[in-house]
Enzyme design. Structure first.
Site, PDB file in Angstrom:
ATOM      1  N   ASP A 496       0.865  -1.183   0.000  1.00 14.61           N
ATOM      2  CA  ASP A 496       0.000   0.000   0.000  1.00 14.61           C
ATOM      3  C   ASP A 496       0.906   1.239   0.000  1.00 14.61           C
ATOM      4  O   ASP A 496       2.130   1.127   0.151  1.00 14.61           O
ATOM      5  CB  ASP A 496      -0.853  -0.062   1.275  1.00 14.61           C
ATOM      6  CG  ASP A 496      -2.004   0.918   1.284  1.00 14.61           C
ATOM      7  OD1 ASP A 496      -2.192   1.658   0.292  1.00 14.61           O
ATOM      8  OD2 ASP A 496      -2.736   0.944   2.293  1.00 14.61           O
ATOM      9  N   GLU A 499       2.614   5.198  -3.836  1.00 15.89           N
ATOM     10  CA  GLU A 499       2.586   6.235  -4.891  1.00 15.89           C
ATOM     11  C   GLU A 499       3.929   6.945  -5.043  1.00 15.89           C
ATOM     12  O   GLU A 499       4.247   7.308  -6.191  1.00 15.89           O
ATOM     13  CB  GLU A 499       1.475   7.238  -4.581  1.00 15.89           C
ATOM     14  CG  GLU A 499       0.082   6.656  -4.652  1.00 15.89           C
ATOM     15  CD  GLU A 499      -0.262   5.724  -3.485  1.00 15.89           C
ATOM     16  OE1 GLU A 499       0.330   5.912  -2.397  1.00 15.89           O
ATOM     17  OE2 GLU A 499      -1.071   4.813  -3.658  1.00 15.89           O
ATOM     18  N   ASP A 569      -9.255   4.581  -1.274  1.00 17.83           N
ATOM     19  CA  ASP A 569     -10.079   5.013  -0.141  1.00 17.83           C
ATOM     20  C   ASP A 569     -11.407   5.635  -0.573  1.00 17.83           C
ATOM     21  O   ASP A 569     -11.600   6.850  -0.506  1.00 17.83           O
ATOM     22  CB  ASP A 569      -9.274   5.987   0.720  1.00 17.83           C
ATOM     23  CG  ASP A 569      -8.020   5.313   1.279  1.00 17.83           C
ATOM     24  OD1 ASP A 569      -7.924   4.074   1.190  1.00 17.83           O
ATOM     25  OD2 ASP A 569      -7.145   6.016   1.803  1.00 17.83           O
TER      26      ASP A 569
END
Ligand SMILES: *[C@@H]1O[C@H](CO)[C@@H](O)[C@H](O)[C@H]1NC(C)=O
Ligand SMILES: *[C@@H]1O[C@H](CO)[C@@H](O)[C@H](O)[C@H]1NC(C)=O
Ligand SMILES: *[C@@H]1O[C@H](CO)[C@@H](O)[C@H](O)[C@H]1NC(C)=O
Length: 910
Positions: A496, A499, A569
């Protein structure tokens, strides 16, 4: 300041923080390139005819940028590549920048393909011919394609079978900001009349103001006019409709991988991943892949002629690949030869995944695990978010809560279940993993070449640089040590925040002037960082035996080869539910089918109705996982109770019964790049379907679904496409007591109470299911198949099934089985079309264990004339006819071909 930022991120807030992210007007290069496009009227670029050199698969030349008093040469090369595609690269000779860019590599970054392309490069393909004629360079390539490059204007026209399909730079938007020093840039005449000087050597946006912009302006932009195509799709990730809306007069779509908290729908804001591939289906279909990993904006517009796109990237080279094929699926097939297709996932990962932030300890995990069984709900995988690790120090456990993770994994493994734990690329400063990383020197560096430190979940952190081979070796070592305690192979990973998410960084990510391996700025590689990380994880985990399963949040073109992905999200709203399906289709058309979204929304608490409808929709997500925020109430399928739990149970069981269809679809997608969840235009030729985004086909099964995605709805209106085929109601995977037939070109109203999932089957289809409830996919391995055949008005149907062991790579050695079903009015044949040629064992084993025990044939016109059904094997064949459904009971070994002969009475036509 940092504390404030942190608290703000941890507390639940209610909407995306727009102010965190640049608008085009706040982005220097986006503003400059849009301004250029609005003002340019003649091309400033031309190919120097004398510079052209032609070889079998490549043309090289100098592209000259000219305006009064200036002339700058850019090397351009045009390549024939595999799959009848053409690739164009425009670089810049920046040898004069040597020594002028500080620590930063002075070259333009041209290695995006090294990460995006399957195997790191593309195969070349010789041209049919390439020659200069008058003022044109004409390249014939593939069987049907031609590119005509106007040398004086630098316009590239692409033809297929003599028809103009695509014009590149037709509007003269090509603009490459060439290397210049700050003191030259604002001098008179160093900018063209069409250029603005906004933020050339600095960034005026908030936290981005710290950006040292060491190389100055270096953006690239180009336009693509689709000549016959009025519908464009692709360029994820955006929380928006499937058919790309025009951006005229508004914000462009932005591709810049960021941690976008509580994102909105109908939004062009950047999200976690980027695939700069646009696809234009129609009577001929065109794909354009913009091979660039920098911050990128894309304008979309529709005009009388067709449609138009304008790609703008902050730096890197101009590099694009054009694919033109008659059929849209062939565009996916050719594009897949460049970036690769989806992995064939391990079968368990197509089952249901249960996740939340967080399952607190071993007892909690095992309790959830057994509750699924108490409630008769299948599931395969339980997930642990960040709290399992000691102070969110990845590669450790909170030992008081998880005293023996190996034992926990073994308990799950006994009934074929799996465990996924999260591991993120940020490593808290001051513990063994971050210290080893810094000692190794393979962490991400700041613009001064020092260790970059920022904030993320565990507080102050450093980031592994997986562009660096040493960084990948470090990453591998950490996983291997972490896994050394496990005796089972059911532990998998979730990457996760890759980015990368940096809570106190500009636009929630790493500063653009950070440095990576090779002295490339983060600016140049930003959109591929996430891919380099999850690929590093994959190659670590891959022992060549079991297929790895990895979930990533950040991605780029090519991520589909090694990781599943989810849309981050989201919120518990009906609008987010509907948008999840639009996004699902978008990813499917860019060769990334293994995706899904948090069932019920990550934040907040969905109503039982919304959660139920979300579960019903999610059975069509290739990656089906529930996940929820720390502050939400528990929402496992049994929590709502009553009819809601019944509906969720039925939905999950329906998904499991359809796994043979999903697995076959994935196998097809892995081979050919076609979507697993197919937008309607892949299957039917009907202009009316181009904007339908809440209805789709599942693989090649002929099953079309339209889940309920509206509050209070108790029916759906499903569009039945034009064409020869009628459709048969298959709501909830059942034909009901009386078969309902829908005519082509109509709208069917299908009742859908809270328990129902509207589905239909196209006549002429056949597919396999496994209908027994089991606790996990592994426990279904020996279950029999039901073959369902929905014949057309002539009694014909066709279908396929792919089977292998579902977990290893042995299928690559030929251990698989492929069946083809053909039905006619007089026979049903199940043919083993390919099986393990090298070793008869796999199919022999399967044959001993697994059979087809039921064949269900559905015919709108009924079976009144059937007089007998007999098997070529001579085996007893019982059949029962009930109106439009004939049910044949069989005990047929799955790996043997068979024919059933259907005898019919001759009916006199009066
Ligand atoms: C990138 O550009 C350099 C310099 O022109 C060249 O040597 C190299 O082969 C290019 N790399 C790729 C992957 O195209
Ligand atoms: C392996 O397990 C032991 C005992 O639970 C624990 O002390 C040790 O830290 C574990 N090692 C790793 C790498 O997780
Ligand atoms: C089948 O497997 C057995 C034992 O694993 C092996 O000895 C035999 O050679 C295999 N058969 C074929 C046809 O490969």
């Amino acid at each position: 300041m940092k504390l404030v930022v942190l608290a703000w991120f941890v507390l639940a807030v209610t909407a995306v923080k727009h102010e965190l992210f640049k608008t085009c007007a706040q982005s220097g290069f986006c503003t400059r390139q849009r301004h250029y496009a609005n003002h340019v009227s003649t091309s400033h670029y031309a190919i120097d005819p004398k510079s052209i050199s032609i070889s079998t698969d490549k043309v090289e030349a100098q592209l000259i940028k000219k305006w009064p008093g200036h002339s700058i040469a850019f090397p351009i090369s045009i390549h024939g590549i595999v799959g009848n595609q053409l690739r164009v690269i425009i670089d810049e000779d920046r040898s004069s920048a040597q020594g002028e860019t500080g620590l930063v590599n002075p070259r333009r970054y041209n290695e995006t393909g090294k990460w995006a392309f399957n195997g790191g490069q593309v195969e070349t393909q010789a041209f049919k011919s390439a020659k200069v004629q008058k003022n044109q360079l004409v390249i014939e390539y593939g069987e049907h394609s031609r590119a005509e490059i106007d040398l004086a204007q630098f316009v590239i026209n692409f033809f297929y079978d003599g028809e103009l399909e695509l014009s590149v730079n037709e509007n003269n938007y090509l603009n490459i900001e060439h290397w210049r020093e700050e003191d030259e840039a604002d001098e008179d005449g160093n900018l063209m009349a069409e250029e603005l000087d906004f933020d050339l050597f600095s960034d005026s946006f908030k936290d981005s103001a710290a950006d040292s912009v060491p190389v100055g302006p270096e953006s690239v932009a180009l336009d693509f006019q689709f000549k016959k195509h009025h519908h464009l799709y692709g360029i994820p990730e955006h929380s928006d409709q499937f058919r790309l809306p025009s951006t005229k007069g508004g914000e462009p779509f932005r591709l810049y991988n960021v941690d976008i908290f509580e994102y909105e729908t109908s939004s062009r804001l950047p999200m976690y991943g980027s695939i700069p591939f646009v696809i234009a289906p129609g009577s001929s279909s065109v794909g354009v892949f913009w091979v660039n990993a920098a911050d990128t904006w894309v304008d979309i517009d529709y005009n009388d002629e067709g449609s138009h796109t304008h790609f703008m990237s902050e730096n890197g080279v101009v590099d694009f690949i054009v694919t033109i094929e008659p059929k849209v699926a062939d565009v996916n097939r050719q594009y897949g030869k460049v970036v690769g297709n989806t992995m064939l996932p391990p079968l368990f990962s197509l089952g249901y995944h249960q996740c939340r932030w967080n399952y607190n300890d071993e007892a909690d995990v095992l309790d959830i695990n057994s509750k699924f069984d108490e409630h008769g709900i299948p599931y395969d995988t339980i997930w642990l978010d960040v709290e399992y690790a000691d102070r969110k120090h990845y590669f450790t456990w909170q030992e008081d809560k998880f005293p023996n993770p190996g034992r926990m994994a073994r308990k799950l493994d006994r009934i074929g279940r799996h465990l996924v734990v999260i591991i993120d690329p940020h490593l808290a400063t001051g513990y063994f993993a971050s210290e080893e990383l810094i000692d190794d020197g393979s962490e991400m560096k700041n613009s001064k070449g020092e260790t970059f430190k920022g904030h993320c979940w565990p507080g102050e952190s450093v980031w592994v640089d997986t562009l660096n081979p040493k960084g990948r070796a470090f990453w591998a070592f950490q996983y291997q040590r972490f896994l050394s305690n496990y005796t089972t192979k059911n532990v998998h990973f979730w990457n996760d925040m890759n980015e990368p998410s940096v809570f106190d960084g500009p636009e929630t990510t790493a500063p653009k002037d950070n440095l990576h391996f090779g002295n490339w700025e983060h600016r140049s590689i930003h959109n591929i960082y996430g891919l380099t990380l999850h690929e590093a994880t994959y190659s670590t985990i891959n022992d060549g035996d079991e297929r790895p399963f990895i979930l990533t949040r950040s991605y780029y073109a090519g991520s589909q080869r090694t990781a599943a992905m989810w849309f981050g999200d989201n919120l518990p709203t009906w609008e987010h539910l509907r948008t999840s399906v639009s996004m699902l289709l978008t990813h499917n058309v860019v060769n990334y089918p293994f995706v899904g979204v948090d069932i019920g929304g990550f934040f907040g608490d969905p109503s039982p109705e919304l959660l139920t409808r979300w579960f019903q929709t999610s059975i069509f997500y290739p990656f089906m996982r529930q996940h929820a925020h720390l502050d939400t109430r528990r929402r496992e399928p049994w929590v709502a109770g009553g009819v809601y739990t019944d509906a969720m149970r039925n939905a999950i069981r329906l998904r499991y019964s359809m796994l043979p269809i999903w697995y076959t679809a994935f196998h097809q997608s892995a081979l050919t790049g076609v979507p697993v969840v197919k937008p309607m235009f892949y299957e039917v030729n009907d202009d009316a379907v181009m904007e339908i985004e809440d209805q789709f086909f599942v693989g090649d099964s002929g099953i079309m679904a339209k889940p309920v995605m509206d509050a209070g709805a108790n029916k759906v209106k499903m569009y039945i496409p034009q064409g020869q085929h009628k459709y048969i109601d298959y709501t909830d995977g059942d034909f009901g007591s009386s078969v309902k037939v829908y005519q082509p070109g109509t709208t069917a109203t299908i009742g859908a109470p809270i328990t129902s999932i509207p589905m239909v089957v196209r006549q002429g289809s056949a597919f396999f299911r496994k209908r027994r409830y089991r606790r996990s996919t592994r426990l279904m391995a020996q279950d029999p198949y039901t073959l369902t055949i929905v014949v057309d008005d002539n009694g014909n149907a066709h279908g396929r099934l792919y089977i292998d062991d579902g977990h290893s790579f042995s299928y690559k050695q030929g251990e698989f089985l492929e069946l083809e079903v053909t039905a006619t009015a007089s026979a049903i044949t199940v043919d083993v079309v390919s099986q393990d040629s090298s070793d008869a064992n796999y199919s022999a084993q399967l044959a001993a264990m697994v059979e087809i025990d039921q064949i269900q044939v559905v015919s709108a016109s009924g079976f009144a004339d059937v007089s007998s059904v007999s098997a070529d094997s001579g085996a007893d064949t019982h059949y029962v006819i009930d109106g439009s459904v004939m049910t044949i009971t069989a005990h047929h070994p799955i790996s043997q071909s068979m024919t059933l002969t259907i005898s019919r009475d001759v009916v006199d036509e009066l």
